[in-house]
Design an enzyme around this catalytic site. Sequence first.
Site, mmCIF file in Angstrom:
data_model
loop_
_atom_site.group_PDB
_atom_site.id
_atom_site.type_symbol
_atom_site.label_atom_id
_atom_site.label_comp_id
_atom_site.label_asym_id
_atom_site.label_seq_id
_atom_site.Cartn_x
_atom_site.Cartn_y
_atom_site.Cartn_z
ATOM 1 N N MET A 111 16.638 -1.701 -23.023
ATOM 2 C CA MET A 111 17.761 -2.655 -22.953
ATOM 3 C C MET A 111 17.247 -4.058 -23.265
ATOM 4 S SD MET A 111 20.862 -1.353 -21.436
ATOM 5 C CE MET A 111 21.332 -2.088 -19.883
ATOM 6 N N CYS A 112 17.193 -4.945 -22.316
ATOM 7 C CA CYS A 112 16.911 -6.373 -22.466
ATOM 8 C C CYS A 112 18.200 -7.098 -22.839
ATOM 9 C CB CYS A 112 15.864 -6.724 -23.513
ATOM 10 S SG CYS A 112 14.227 -6.102 -23.153
ATOM 11 N N GLY A 113 18.303 -8.314 -22.351
ATOM 12 C CA GLY A 113 19.428 -9.170 -22.720
ATOM 13 C C GLY A 113 18.878 -10.413 -23.370
#
Lengths: 305, 236
Positions: free
Chosen positions: A1-3
């Site tokens: 993921m990661c934002g």
Amino acid sequence: MCGIGGIRLAESGEIGQHLVAMMTALRHRGADSTGFALYGPYRPERLVARLRVEGRAQLAGRLDQIAAVLRQAGGELISPPTWDGDDTAADAFVRLEITPDVDIAQATTGWIALGGVEVHSFGHSLEIIKDVGDAQTVARRHSIRDFQGTHGLGHCRLATESDVDVAHGHPFWARPFPDVAIVHNGQITNYYKSRRLLEQEGYRFSSENDSELISVFIADRMKQGETFAEALRTSITALDGVFTYLISIPEGIGMAKDRLDIKPMIATHSPQLVVMATEEQSLRQVLPEEIETVSYGPAEVIIWN
Amino acid sequence: MELKKLREALRIDADAKPIRELNILLRQALSQQQDVVIENPRSRHNLGVALPAGGSVRFEGSVGYYCGGLNNGAVIEVAHNAGWGTGEGMARGMVRVRGHAGQSTGASLRGGTVVVEGNTGARAGVAQKGGVVVVGGQVGFLSGFMAQAGKLIVLGDAADGLGDSLYQGSIYVAGHIHGLGLDAVILEPPAAEIDEIESIIAELGFSLTPRAWKKVVAGQKLWYFDKREADTWLKV
């Protein structure tokens, strides 16, 4: 993921406040580490270096070593070093103001050779601040909310590649090019080969994180004469894997997406600002009302100047 | 149904409420045939997931990812835009987005209807296993990817890679197809199928203007491996 997320203001303003709110809204995408690339006023008469130094108890001695390495690289401190206020920590996040004619590559390599020193950024405008933990934790320790500037990037990390520590958190600085930073959501699968090619050109890397490659790759293409947009377009075919990344330079922010359109990116603007992030709820921390947004397709490159 | 019309919709402000709490409230209301209006959805994820039949839910703004996912009969309306995976895995019921929707609209849909009046991002109807996805505008890259059953109906244009690696789903496009995916072929749909498609969209309130319908299905070359067709596989 990661934002990931970024903001570009028409005039200098509270980018720290905005980016902390944006990254807080993306916390569910990862809270291993959080980091910010912040662009204050561009001042050609000085460079700011951001370092993490282990051994806070011996900080005075370590700063002397750092200043000695700096002098060997042709630089001088313009003002006394400052660091974060967390006196219970084992490490210190140090900010240095340096004369601009320093050899950045030499200073960086020399500091790292001291052991227990990470160099997070160098810039006339850019300052990268990153640490383990979520946006609120990092913002508190490093006073991110107080930062004023024209634009910046944020990243919250769910580690899929390399270690969970400060050095492997985003953003990554394009060592040794001042004022270039990147945040990335995805994985680069031809990382080792591409990194080796850049190392053969003399570049040195500060982590084992695949995303660091992108920043150096883009800065190198620009050094070869490509424009910012051209370098981003080159990366879409030269880099293999899954990516949506944001890259910032003093003039603005760019985005590139992979050919399969795997990772999200959405943006909106008002007369005062452009704001972009992985998810719309992050944008709405800055523009809380219902907004019209733009999302992007495969192999797309966008520059927000 | 008659009773429902007499009762006013319950209004809930979503603003600071945890999503889990909101979905529990929605499930309780719908199981008592109570319609609900949700204010301030603020583009948050997982709104209106796994709802039962029994009434309608209207979100008064934009929603985030997976709105109406795993729906089991509720009639859900989004007044503005939706994020990724709208109506993902729905069994029955309806999700209608008045604005645009993000990627993977109607992903793994098993039944019911997902309607997006505007455009969608990439991979609309990905892995669809039944039901109907109707898009009033354009669909993005790789739409209909690996669909196994059901219908994807597109009133606007389709981006490149349409119908890549299809099994037995069918895609109907009224606008321009910018490019087909691997093993996808265009057919002229039979009159009876056009009638069926047009009755579906008319019932949903779309105007019935003359449209040049194209039907996209699997060329079936990827269904069985044949070394004489290795070129097709090598592109995968």
